[in-house]
Design a protein around this motif. Structure first.
Motif, PDB file in Angstrom:
ATOM      1  N   TRP A 192      -7.645   6.816   8.751  1.00  0.00           N
ATOM      2  CA  TRP A 192      -8.958   7.036   8.122  1.00  0.00           C
ATOM      3  C   TRP A 192      -9.900   7.764   9.082  1.00  0.00           C
ATOM      4  CZ3 TRP A 192      -8.998   1.116   7.069  1.00  0.00           C
ATOM      5  CH2 TRP A 192      -8.048   0.815   6.089  1.00  0.00           C
ATOM      6  N   SER A 248       1.150   4.830   9.692  1.00  0.00           N
ATOM      7  CA  SER A 248       0.844   4.681   8.267  1.00  0.00           C
ATOM      8  C   SER A 248      -0.443   5.426   7.944  1.00  0.00           C
ATOM      9  CB  SER A 248       0.702   3.193   7.899  1.00  0.00           C
ATOM     10  OG  SER A 248       0.207   3.044   6.580  1.00  0.00           O
ATOM     11  N   ASN A 249      -0.552   5.842   6.689  1.00  0.00           N
ATOM     12  CA  ASN A 249      -1.769   6.517   6.240  1.00  0.00           C
ATOM     13  C   ASN A 249      -2.848   5.540   5.804  1.00  0.00           C
ATOM     14  OD1 ASN A 249      -0.709   9.118   6.639  1.00  0.00           O
ATOM     15  ND2 ASN A 249       0.285   9.087   4.635  1.00  0.00           N
ATOM     16  N   ASP A 250      -2.540   4.248   5.880  1.00  0.00           N
ATOM     17  CA  ASP A 250      -3.480   3.238   5.418  1.00  0.00           C
ATOM     18  C   ASP A 250      -3.938   2.367   6.585  1.00  0.00           C
ATOM     19  OD1 ASP A 250      -5.008   2.040   3.461  1.00  0.00           O
ATOM     20  OD2 ASP A 250      -3.473   0.588   2.895  1.00  0.00           O
ATOM     21  N   THR A 251      -4.329   3.028   7.663  1.00  0.00           N
ATOM     22  CA  THR A 251      -4.791   2.320   8.856  1.00  0.00           C
ATOM     23  C   THR A 251      -6.091   2.955   9.351  1.00  0.00           C
ATOM     24  OG1 THR A 251      -3.539   3.762  10.347  1.00  0.00           O
ATOM     25  CG2 THR A 251      -2.417   1.775   9.540  1.00  0.00           C
ATOM     26  N   ARG A 265     -11.149  -1.847   7.601  1.00  0.00           N
ATOM     27  CA  ARG A 265     -11.940  -1.199   6.544  1.00  0.00           C
ATOM     28  C   ARG A 265     -13.438  -1.353   6.814  1.00  0.00           C
ATOM     29  NH1 ARG A 265      -9.658   0.706   2.041  1.00  0.00           N
ATOM     30  NH2 ARG A 265      -7.487   0.216   1.562  1.00  0.00           N
ATOM     31  N   PRO A 321      -2.721  -2.738  10.766  1.00  0.00           N
ATOM     32  CA  PRO A 321      -3.778  -2.000  10.049  1.00  0.00           C
ATOM     33  C   PRO A 321      -4.864  -1.441  10.960  1.00  0.00           C
ATOM     34  CG  PRO A 321      -3.250  -4.025   8.883  1.00  0.00           C
ATOM     35  CD  PRO A 321      -2.541  -4.098  10.196  1.00  0.00           C
ATOM     36  N   LYS A 359      -6.646  -5.807   8.192  1.00  0.00           N
ATOM     37  CA  LYS A 359      -6.912  -4.616   7.374  1.00  0.00           C
ATOM     38  C   LYS A 359      -8.352  -4.618   6.861  1.00  0.00           C
ATOM     39  CE  LYS A 359      -5.080  -1.872   3.578  1.00  0.00           C
ATOM     40  NZ  LYS A 359      -4.004  -1.721   2.587  1.00  0.00           N
ATOM     41  N   SER A 369      -9.243 -10.769   1.116  1.00  0.00           N
ATOM     42  CA  SER A 369      -9.510  -9.442   0.536  1.00  0.00           C
ATOM     43  C   SER A 369     -10.882  -9.403  -0.120  1.00  0.00           C
ATOM     44  CB  SER A 369      -8.429  -9.092  -0.491  1.00  0.00           C
ATOM     45  OG  SER A 369      -7.155  -9.033   0.102  1.00  0.00           O
TER      46      SER A 369
END
Length: 767
Positions: free
Chosen positions: A515, A508-511, A453, A502, A449, A402
């Protein structure tokens, strides 16, 4: 009448209950508001006390002194007659003597205990700090002051006559009060010196004070340095970019960082010692102290940093202070790994990330110079995270990955995007460890992930060119996917899909897909003159270039391995195709980018045409409703106004019909594809003859379906043409059929059936 009276009576009975309920609600509300005001008052008082306690104390002390001076004449008038009698003056002299002696003894005892307790607690710290805190100026000053005040009280036993009594009494009261106050302050000072966090704060404060002294000295010496400097165009050019006076001064005084070096050493010693004892709060404060000292160093050094050059070596580019700091942190991590101290390792990794952010703020003379010092610390960070891999510390590795992602995003926003390629590669390599160690599979998901990002941050980066970096990140995601696709996809955990979710998941809204969808929506609302939006469009075009190649290879491999990732890949391809077309239709997109985006979208959706056409593969793929997905993509293209692209996707659906029509899949695959083609004919407003011609061409080929399949499909299409539809369906094609013009749809379906199998059609007509 009776019913009406009963109803009125019930309403009357409800009135007191309603009033009682309203009163309770009001009281409850006022009760809550009262507590809220009380909490606000307490917080205000605490903040006020924290900011102004010292100033208020001095103010009240000054007020008391003024009041004492004002009351002195009255005290003199009262005490002087009283001590006129013989014997009374001797008694007060004795009182002053005994009180002063007691105060001297109390001072000696109190400070002996305070100093002993302090030295016992600080004796394990580094030698330099032990000497510093054992001889604290404020503590020794308090001892000297209290001892002096006690001597003053004792000296008042020597007053010659009654005229001195008022002065001596008032002074004794003040001396006693100040002695007690100094005892309290000395006690609190001793507690502060014993506290390791306070000690670290003092170390940082001393370093800051030392740097300010050096800074003032440089400013005072600058006129002399400029007078002795060699003039010339080259010198003027250097001075326009760098603070050469400061550079010269630092070269003349290489020991200017000695205080900071010692501070770093103290912070490292504190962090290791207290981490070993399990007191990680202190170790965290110590590591934060290292970051603070580095910030002070960078601020003091100013525009004297030089970046590494690719063409020649620059001795000024190396910075021993920064390198020594990083070496200390590297050794800290090794110590933490040897102790299996996961929290200590995480703290040091966080410190390296903080230093990355700090070093990115370094001012170089050349605006376009690479942030070489930040790249150095990011290299230390990647090496530190890698060093954890063999020691089975999944939590630390998750945290480390991370932090690597955070470091990459910082570099994207503050430096050239291509410098994240190394970080991206390391994240991918760490992610691959989950394929051989099940304990590290959560690490893979976090790593993917971070790559997702990074991809998104590159899409909205302020750089104008991100093609290299974005393709490297895409290659790293592909590497992870290929490694995972070569291990069994265990059920029901679905390792492949879960690990790569991811990046490829749409649930999911976090992929990345979510985005990217938000970004495409934002671009659709952007003004044509928005330069930032135009830059993002360019980045998306660079990302889409060659995207089909990566996804084609992954899709074919996923199909070969019969992985559940196949489902995610198919839906990802369809959705990204839609988003690329949507971006191409935005007002901010110019003609050049529009053509490239639409070309990339068509190539991406045509990845579905590369799937093998053997029977087992087709049966496997039909579980994912390929025809429905292709149909959806064509409809989306039409809605966006991309009719040319919609026609090309329609050709893809026709191609799929040829592949799937050869086999008995048990899912009415050919029928579904034909229904989709019929709906597209209506949606795209194509002539019926075009579809019939395509069907005739289809069945005339060597790989056309056999008679049994065509006959069964034709029969099903006749039934479908005459079916009553309720407006609902289980698929996109079913929904489109339900909302289509039923009469025209029926004609098309009958026509398709007739062209698929004329024999069946003629037989039905004969009947």
């Amino acid at each position: 009448m009776i019913d009406k009276a009963i109803s009125n009576w019930k309403k009357i009975r409800r009135i007191p209950l309603a009033i009682t309920s309203n009163v309770k609600e009001s009281l409850s509300l006022w009760h809550a508001k009262s507590w809220q005001y009380l909490y606000l008052g307490k917080n205000w008082l605490f903040n006020f006390k924290s900011k102004y306690a010292g100033g208020l104390g001095l103010f009240f002390l000054a007020v008391l002194m003024i009041a004492s001076a004002i009351s002195f004449p009255a005290l003199q008038n009262y005490l002087e007659p009283y001590f006129s009698q013989s014997g009374r003056l001797d008694s007060i002299r004795a009182l002053f003597l005994s009180l002063g002696g007691a105060m001297i003894g109390a001072t000696a005892i109190a400070f002996s205990l305070i100093m002993f307790a302090m030295q016992v607690n600080v004796e394990r710290m580094p030698h330099g700090l032990f000497r510093k805190f054992s001889s604290d100026v404020k503590l020794l000053g308090a001892f000297t002051s209290t001892f002096s005040l006690a001597l003053i009280i004792t000296a008042f036993s020597l007053i010659p006559d009654k005229s001195w009594v008022s002065v001596a009494t008032l002074a004794t009261v003040w001396c006693s009060f100040l002695i007690i106050l100094l005892f309290v302050l000395a006690y609190r000072r001793a507690l502060a010196l014993i506290s390791p966090t306070m000690q670290l704060g003092l170390v940082v404060a001393d370093t800051e004070r030392d740097f300010k002294i050096w800074d003032r000295a440089i400013k005072r010496t600058t006129p002399l340095l400029r007078e002795n400097a060699n003039g010339g165009a080259e010198d003027d050019e250097l001075r326009s970019k760098y603070d050469m006076d400061r550079v010269t001064y630092f070269q003349l005084h290489p020991n200017w960082t000695s205080s900071a070096d010692q501070a770093i050493f103290y912070c490292i010693a504190f962090s290791r010692r207290y981490a070993e004892q399990g007191d990680h709060d202190v170790s965290r404060v110590a590591l934060n102290g290292i970051v603070a000292v580095n910030a002070l160093y960078i601020k003091t050094k100013g525009k004297t940093f030089f970046s590494n050059s690719y063409f020649f070596d620059n001795s000024l580019a190396s910075d021993d202070f920064l390198t020594n700091t990083l070496e200390h942190l590297r050794q800290n991590i090794q110590v933490g790994v040897s102790r299996k101290d996961e929290q200590f390792i995480k703290q040091n990794l966080h410190s390296l990330l903080q230093l990355t952010q700090l070093y990115l703020s370094i001012e170089y003379g050349d605006v376009h110079a690479p942030r070489s010092h930040a790249h150095l610390v990011s290299g230390y960070l990647t090496s530190a995270v890698e060093s954890v891999i063999p020691h089975d510390m999944a939590d630390v590795l998750i945290e480390g990955v991370s932090l690597l992602g955070n470091a990459g995003r910082l570099i994207v926003h503050n430096d050239k995007s291509e410098y994240i390629a190394t970080i991206s590669e390391k994240i991918a390599l760490i992610a691959c460890t989950g394929a051989v160690n099940k304990n590290y599979q959560p690490v893979t998901q976090v790593a993917v992930k971070q790559l997702a990002r990074l991809t998104f941050e590159l899409l909205r980066s302020e750089s104008w060119k991100v093609s290299y970096a974005i393709k490297e990140v895409r290659a790293d995601v592909k590497l992870i996917a290929e490694i995972y696709l070569n291990i069994p996809d265990s059920q029901p955990t679905r390792v492949h899909s879960t690990s790569l979710a991811p990046y490829y998941s749409g649930t999911s809204n976090d992929t990345l897909m979510a985005w990217f969808t938000e970004l495409a929506n934002a671009l659709s609302n952007a003004e044509p003159s928005d330069e930032a939006a135009l830059r993002v469009v360019g980045h998306i075009e660079e990302w889409g270039d060659g995207l089909y190649q990566t996804e084609k290879e992954l899709l074919l491999l996923a199909i070969e391995k019969r992985s559940q990732l196949t489902f995610d890949l198919i839906h990802w391809i369809v959705h990204i195709t839609k988003l690329l077309l949507a971006v191409s239709c935005s007002d901010v997109c110019d003609d050049h980018h529009r053509d490239k985006l639409r070309k990339s979208a068509i190539w991406l959706i045509n990845v579905l045409s590369w799937v093998p056409d053997d029977e087992e593969t087709i049966k496997y793929l039909e579980t994912f409703r390929i025809a429905d997905n292709i149909f959806e993509s064509a409809v989306d293209a039409h809605k966006l106004g991309c009719d040319i692209e919609a026609l090309e996707i329609r050709s893809l659906l026709l191609s799929w019909a040829r592949k799937v029509g050869k086999y008995q899949t048990g899912r009415a695959s050919l029928e579904s594809a034909c229904c989709g083609l019929a709906c597209l004919n209506l949606i795209l407003e194509l002539p019926d003859e075009k579809l019939f011609t395509d069907i005739d061409t289809y069945i005339s080929k060597d790989d056309a379906p056999n008679f049994d399949i065509r006959s069964r499909t034709a029969s099903d299409l006749h039934e479908e043409a005459d079916k009553y539809r309720t407006g609902y369906g289980h698929s996109k094609i079913d929904m489109a059929m339900a909302h289509a013009d039923q009469s025209r749809l029926s004609i098309l379906l009958h026509g398709i059936a007739g062209h698929l199998c004329p024999e069946t059609h003629h037989t039905e007509e004969d009947e």
